[in-house]
Design a protein around this motif. Structure first.
Motif, PDB file in Angstrom:
ATOM      1  N   UNK A 175       7.756  15.586   5.516  1.00 17.35           N
ATOM      2  CA  UNK A 175       8.786  14.683   4.322  1.00 17.35           C
ATOM      3  C   UNK A 175      10.150  13.726   5.443  1.00 17.35           C
ATOM      4  N   UNK A 176      10.125  12.308   5.111  1.00 10.67           N
ATOM      5  CA  UNK A 176      11.073  11.689   5.941  1.00 10.67           C
ATOM      6  C   UNK A 176      11.171  10.237   4.702  1.00 10.67           C
ATOM      7  N   UNK A 177      12.512   9.864   4.816  1.00  8.55           N
ATOM      8  CA  UNK A 177      12.442   8.550   4.120  1.00  8.55           C
ATOM      9  C   UNK A 177      12.245   7.543   5.636  1.00  8.55           C
ATOM     10  N   UNK A 213       1.837   8.418   3.976  1.00  7.62           N
ATOM     11  CA  UNK A 213       1.753   8.557   2.620  1.00  7.62           C
ATOM     12  C   UNK A 213       2.553   7.755   1.816  1.00  7.62           C
ATOM     13  N   UNK A 214       2.892   7.231   1.097  1.00  4.42           N
ATOM     14  CA  UNK A 214       4.644   7.129   0.511  1.00  4.42           C
ATOM     15  C   UNK A 214       4.518   7.065  -0.708  1.00  4.42           C
ATOM     16  N   UNK A 215       5.835   7.219  -1.403  1.00  7.86           N
ATOM     17  CA  UNK A 215       6.475   7.764  -2.535  1.00  7.86           C
ATOM     18  C   UNK A 215       5.588   5.600  -3.311  1.00  7.86           C
ATOM     19  N   UNK A 216       6.742   5.033  -3.369  1.00  5.09           N
ATOM     20  CA  UNK A 216       6.235   3.999  -3.622  1.00  5.09           C
ATOM     21  C   UNK A 216       5.916   3.106  -2.693  1.00  5.09           C
ATOM     22  N   UNK A 217       4.610   2.421  -3.338  1.00  3.66           N
ATOM     23  CA  UNK A 217       4.417   1.233  -2.299  1.00  3.66           C
ATOM     24  C   UNK A 217       5.038   0.437  -1.339  1.00  3.66           C
ATOM     25  N   UNK A 218       4.467   0.360  -0.336  1.00  4.15           N
ATOM     26  CA  UNK A 218       5.554  -0.304   0.499  1.00  4.15           C
ATOM     27  C   UNK A 218       5.442  -1.501   0.507  1.00  4.15           C
ATOM     28  N   UNK A 232       0.848  -1.109  -0.348  1.00  6.89           N
ATOM     29  CA  UNK A 232      -0.123  -0.208  -0.165  1.00  6.89           C
ATOM     30  C   UNK A 232       0.898   1.517   0.260  1.00  6.89           C
ATOM     31  N   UNK A 233       0.057   1.776  -0.303  1.00  9.33           N
ATOM     32  CA  UNK A 233       1.238   3.701  -0.695  1.00  9.33           C
ATOM     33  C   UNK A 233       0.767   4.575   0.797  1.00  9.33           C
ATOM     34  N   UNK A 234      -1.213   3.741   1.828  1.00  8.36           N
ATOM     35  CA  UNK A 234      -1.196   5.092   2.591  1.00  8.36           C
ATOM     36  C   UNK A 234      -0.639   4.009   4.019  1.00  8.36           C
ATOM     37  N   UNK A 235      -0.168   4.192   4.562  1.00  6.38           N
ATOM     38  CA  UNK A 235      -0.562   3.545   5.800  1.00  6.38           C
ATOM     39  C   UNK A 235      -0.064   3.880   6.675  1.00  6.38           C
ATOM     40  N   UNK A 236      -0.852   2.767   8.250  1.00  8.37           N
ATOM     41  CA  UNK A 236      -1.063   3.618   9.627  1.00  8.37           C
ATOM     42  C   UNK A 236      -0.252   2.980  10.275  1.00  8.37           C
ATOM     43  N   UNK A 237       0.039   4.289  11.379  1.00  6.37           N
ATOM     44  CA  UNK A 237       0.919   2.852  12.220  1.00  6.37           C
ATOM     45  C   UNK A 237       1.585   3.738  13.832  1.00  6.37           C
ATOM     46  N   UNK A 238       2.219   2.875  14.643  1.00  6.75           N
ATOM     47  CA  UNK A 238       2.329   3.476  16.042  1.00  6.75           C
ATOM     48  C   UNK A 238       3.632   3.999  15.284  1.00  6.75           C
ATOM     49  N   UNK A 239       3.669   5.586  16.349  1.00 10.37           N
ATOM     50  CA  UNK A 239       5.024   6.038  16.103  1.00 10.37           C
ATOM     51  C   UNK A 239       5.920   6.137  17.415  1.00 10.37           C
ATOM     52  N   UNK A 240       7.204   5.440  18.224  1.00  6.32           N
ATOM     53  CA  UNK A 240       7.926   6.806  18.513  1.00  6.32           C
ATOM     54  C   UNK A 240       8.478   7.392  18.132  1.00  6.32           C
ATOM     55  N   UNK A 241       8.480   8.966  18.503  1.00  3.07           N
ATOM     56  CA  UNK A 241       9.221   9.916  17.852  1.00  3.07           C
ATOM     57  C   UNK A 241      10.728   9.805  18.649  1.00  3.07           C
ATOM     58  N   UNK A 242      11.875  10.102  18.272  1.00  3.10           N
ATOM     59  CA  UNK A 242      13.197   9.872  18.604  1.00  3.10           C
ATOM     60  C   UNK A 242      13.706  10.927  18.046  1.00  3.10           C
ATOM     61  N   UNK A 296      13.939   1.040   1.219  1.00  5.02           N
ATOM     62  CA  UNK A 296      13.744   2.848   1.334  1.00  5.02           C
ATOM     63  C   UNK A 296      12.263   3.737   0.338  1.00  5.02           C
ATOM     64  N   UNK A 297      11.203   4.700   1.036  1.00  4.92           N
ATOM     65  CA  UNK A 297      11.218   4.808  -0.030  1.00  4.92           C
ATOM     66  C   UNK A 297      10.709   6.723   1.233  1.00  4.92           C
ATOM     67  N   UNK A 298      10.774   7.567  -0.387  1.00  2.00           N
ATOM     68  CA  UNK A 298      10.078   8.876   0.734  1.00  2.00           C
ATOM     69  C   UNK A 298       8.378   8.715   0.826  1.00  2.00           C
ATOM     70  N   UNK A 299       7.896  10.060   2.225  1.00  2.00           N
ATOM     71  CA  UNK A 299       6.997   9.775   2.589  1.00  2.00           C
ATOM     72  C   UNK A 299       6.697  10.832   3.162  1.00  2.00           C
TER      73      UNK A 299
END
Lengths: 421, 300
Positions: free
Chosen positions: A336-338, A382-387, A316-326, A345-348
């Motif tokens: 935007x991040x990698x 939202x990712x640039x390429x599907x993951x 998918x190119x749109x993903x839901x995730x739990x995040x720990x920000x570091x 690796x893809x940009x998101x």
């Protein structure tokens, strides 16, 4: 012999370093010169007694401040098992270090001070253990010597913790009353708590059944996954047609003849050969590093994911995730991040923050549009390429991902992927 | 089916080496002819054969190495047909007019850092694979598998990248480099058990042999090639010894031993009550933070 990786969580006042010191000392895993070194250091601090905590604080600034700042790794073994201790700091400002340490562990020891019972940090550490999918929790109820070795105190804390555990995704919880300072129930059985009939901590560590990396027994939870790291192509006269895909099986089993799919292209083939160096194998399991050969020429390079065709991951190119920000820089909607998952690796970009999680009360906080260092949140990217991935709670190996800052190159976030958004 | 712990450690190390090959343009494998870097070469064979290694072997020669280790080094490179680059601390001292430490227990070990950093610059290495283990020393226990160094080669323990699951982030800016430690999670005994299991050949100094030594501060130091000059109160002796670690002669002590086979060496290591570095490395015992301070300066 097998290997158990476990993390110890607890603030400095809970006696975590003393517990590790005791575990190493009583299991005779400290060598004479290391003991002499901490004896010297203890004396120079006028502490009087040997401070077992000095064994674990390896950095100058840690010793100066008497606290653990970063994750350290210790190694010991008994005739039954080898152990890697992930010694992580417990302070709230080091939540990211605990997440780092917890990511590879099969068991977490959560220290509770018997005088205080379930405290804020107990809740925080248990939440992290739960989010990171650690299958086994040991609640080490420490400092029993300071509450008169009371069985009632112990039972009350067990009841408190069981209440807390209901709100979390933790399954196997073991409670052990102990005094790390005096060595009760760490390695040796306590004579002061005859009412406790369970195992000592070391006995438990030696015998707990590790099944989270089981392969093949429940295919749904451990489907075949192989992120491609590197393509081996000698291109010499005698190995003109040799093309091997090097990688590590992060989940499940692969056998010769298996039908496979390559993601993201979706091309299919079958496994022609599996090898490690010159050795040919009929099957290979998690976590073996191997080389796969396919029956047909498929365009595959680093970053591709080879999966068994029968159980496909989410793409998918749109993903839901739990995040720990570091990171000290804020995480913001629109940034935007990698994103790295497996070897790809893809940009998101950050689409939204569904909610932030209060790590002490477990409450979901709505209406947040940025996160600070050590915050936990559910986010949509939202990712640039599907993951291609599996939900983290089903499969840690293919559901964990990191965010990288494109300008500083630093790893700034840990993602536990949930599903398609 | 569950993998034995040595298989798990091997698989993890191969995975890390392949990440280096996949993520970096100009990596190198630092190779000294000691047991840990010999193990790395063996792991590289498993990671990349039948292909060539995607990196050269690099040795920073202090000029005070055991001849047995140097011979082993040259034979190995030739046998496997891999590229070996050697750079000499001697040359750096001459070209940069470095001041060599003098006096009792003087060692060139610290000067290695200058040659290493120059070599990294000369070949523009962006990753250096090394055989450091976290069980060796308390500062090493804190180090990540991918350990980023700034353009001065400096390690900042407070600015380490989080390292999660088996995801390694090797993205760097030009001029920076990454030290990569595939056998971080191995102990001394794991290395020996692996060498036995895989039937890896070692330099002869790891096994008991007769040698002329001098006793200094209770340690047995090799006199090889006159690197250590005997002083008036040093006692010259001939003993049957082996080396537990093979470093610079000036700071590596020998152990008295009758162990002349792998099995016997492993039995001895299992029974010992003294750590590898505690027994043999003079340079770690200079202060409580000796290793940490050297690493901040760019030491491996």
């Amino acid at each position: 012999m097998d290997l158990l990786r476990f993390i110890t969580a607890g603030s400095v006042d809970d006696g975590k370093s003393t517990l590790i010191g005791r575990l190493l000392y009583d299991s005779k895993s400290i060598l004479a010169d290391q003991l002499e070194a901490i004896e010297r250091a203890s004396k120079s601090r006028d502490d009087g007694e040997i401070d077992l905590a000095l064994l674990t604080d390896g950095l100058r600034s840690e010793r100066e401040q008497g606290i653990t700042i970063d994750v350290a790794y210790r190694y010991f073994q008994t005739p039954k098992r080898k152990f890697i201790i992930v010694d992580a700091p417990g302070h709230i400002q080091y939540t990211r270090n605990m997440v780092t340490g917890a990511s590879n562990c099969q068991l977490a020891i959560v220290l509770v001070d018997a005088r205080h019972g379930v405290a804020e940090q107990t809740r925080r550490h248990s939440l992290i253990a739960s989010l990171l999918g650690i299958p086994h929790i040991v609640v080490a109820i420490n400092k029993m010597d300071l509450v008169g070795y009371s069985q009632n105190v112990f039972s009350d804390i067990c009841i408190q913790y069981a209440e807390l555990a209901k709100k979390l995704n933790v399954h196997h919880v073991t409670y052990i009353p102990m005094s790390a300072l005096n060595g009760d129930n760490v390695v040796d059985r306590s004579e002061t708590m005859p009412w406790y009939e369970g195992q000592t901590l070391l006995e438990h560590l030696e015998t707990v059944v590790i099944d989270d990396d089981a392969n093949g027994e429940t295919e749904d939870h451990h489907p075949g996954r192989f992120p491609v790291q590197y393509v081996i192509r000698p291109q010499t006269a005698e190995l003109h047609d040799y093309r091997g895909y090097a990688g590590k099986i992060t989940s499940g089993i692969f056998r010769k003849g298996d039908a496979i799919t390559v993601l993201p292209s979706g091309e299919t083939s079958t496994i022609d050969a599996i090898e490690i160096a010159e050795t040919q194998l009929d099957e290979a399991v998690t976590p073996m590093s191997v080389v796969l050969h396919l029956a047909t020429d498929v365009d595959i390079s680093r970053g591709d994911l080879i999966v068994r065709s029968d159980i496909q991951p989410i793409s998918s190119q749109t993903v839901e995730a739990m995040l720990c920000w570091m990171d000290t820089k804020e995480f913001k909607v629109g940034n935007k991040y990698v994103l790295q998952v497996g070897t790809s690796r893809t940009r998101c970009s950050v689409r939204s923050i569904a909610y932030q999680l209060n790590i002490n009360t477990y409450e979901e906080i709505d209406g947040v549009d940025s996160l600070k260092l050590n915050d936990l949140a559910k986010v949509v990217l939202r990712t640039a390429q599907p993951i291609s991935f599996d939900p983290y709670q089903k499969n840690r190996a293919t559901g964990g991902a990191i965010l990288i800052d494109e300008t500083s190159n630093v790893t700034v976030g840990a993602l536990m992927l949930v599903g398609e958004a | 089916m569950k993998l034995d712990y040595l298989d798990q450690l091997e698989s993890e190390a191969i995975h890390i080496m392949r990440e280096v090959a996949g993520q970096f343009e100009r990596p190198a494998l630092l190779f000294s002819g000691g047991k840990d870097s010999i193990t790395l070469v063996h792991l590289a064979l498993k990671a990349f054969r039948p292909g060539k290694f995607p990196f050269p072997l690099v040795h920073i020669d202090t000029g005070h190495n055991f001849q047995e280790a140097l011979d082993y080094r040259d034979n190995l490179a030739e046998r496997f047909g891999e590229k070996l680059i050697v750079r000499y601390v001697e040359d750096t001292i001459r070209e940069k007019k470095l001041k060599e430490p003098t006096g009792r227990n003087a060692t060139r070990n610290g000067l290695q850092t200058f040659t290493l950093l120059d070599t990294i610059e000369e070949f523009e290495f962006d990753a250096c694979i090394g055989g450091a283990r976290r069980d060796e020393e308390k500062a090493r226990a804190k180090e990540r598998v991918f350990s980023v160094r700034d353009e001065f080669g400096s390690w900042d323990p407070k600015r380490q990248r989080p390292e999660l699951w088996n995801l390694y982030n090797g993205r760097i800016h030009k001029g920076e480099n990454v030290r990569v430690f595939p056998i971080s999670n191995w102990t001394e005994l794991d290395v020996w058990n692996y060498i036995r299991r895989e039937k890896i050949e070692l330099p002869s100094i790891y096994f008991a042999h007769e040698r002329e030594l001098l006793i200094r501060d209770g340690k047995l130091m090799a006199t090889a090639g006159g690197v250590i000059k005997p002083e008036a109160d040093d006692q010259l002796v001939t003993r049957r010894v082996r080396f537990r670690t093979v470093g610079d002669i000036s700071c590596t002590a020998a152990s008295e031993s009758q162990a002349d086979t792998l099995d016997a060496v492993i039995d001895e290591i299992q029974a010992t009550r003294i750590s590898e570095r505690g027994e043999t490395r003079m340079d770690d015992q200079l202060s409580e933070a000796a290793m940490e301070d050297r690493k901040k300066g760019g030491y491996f």
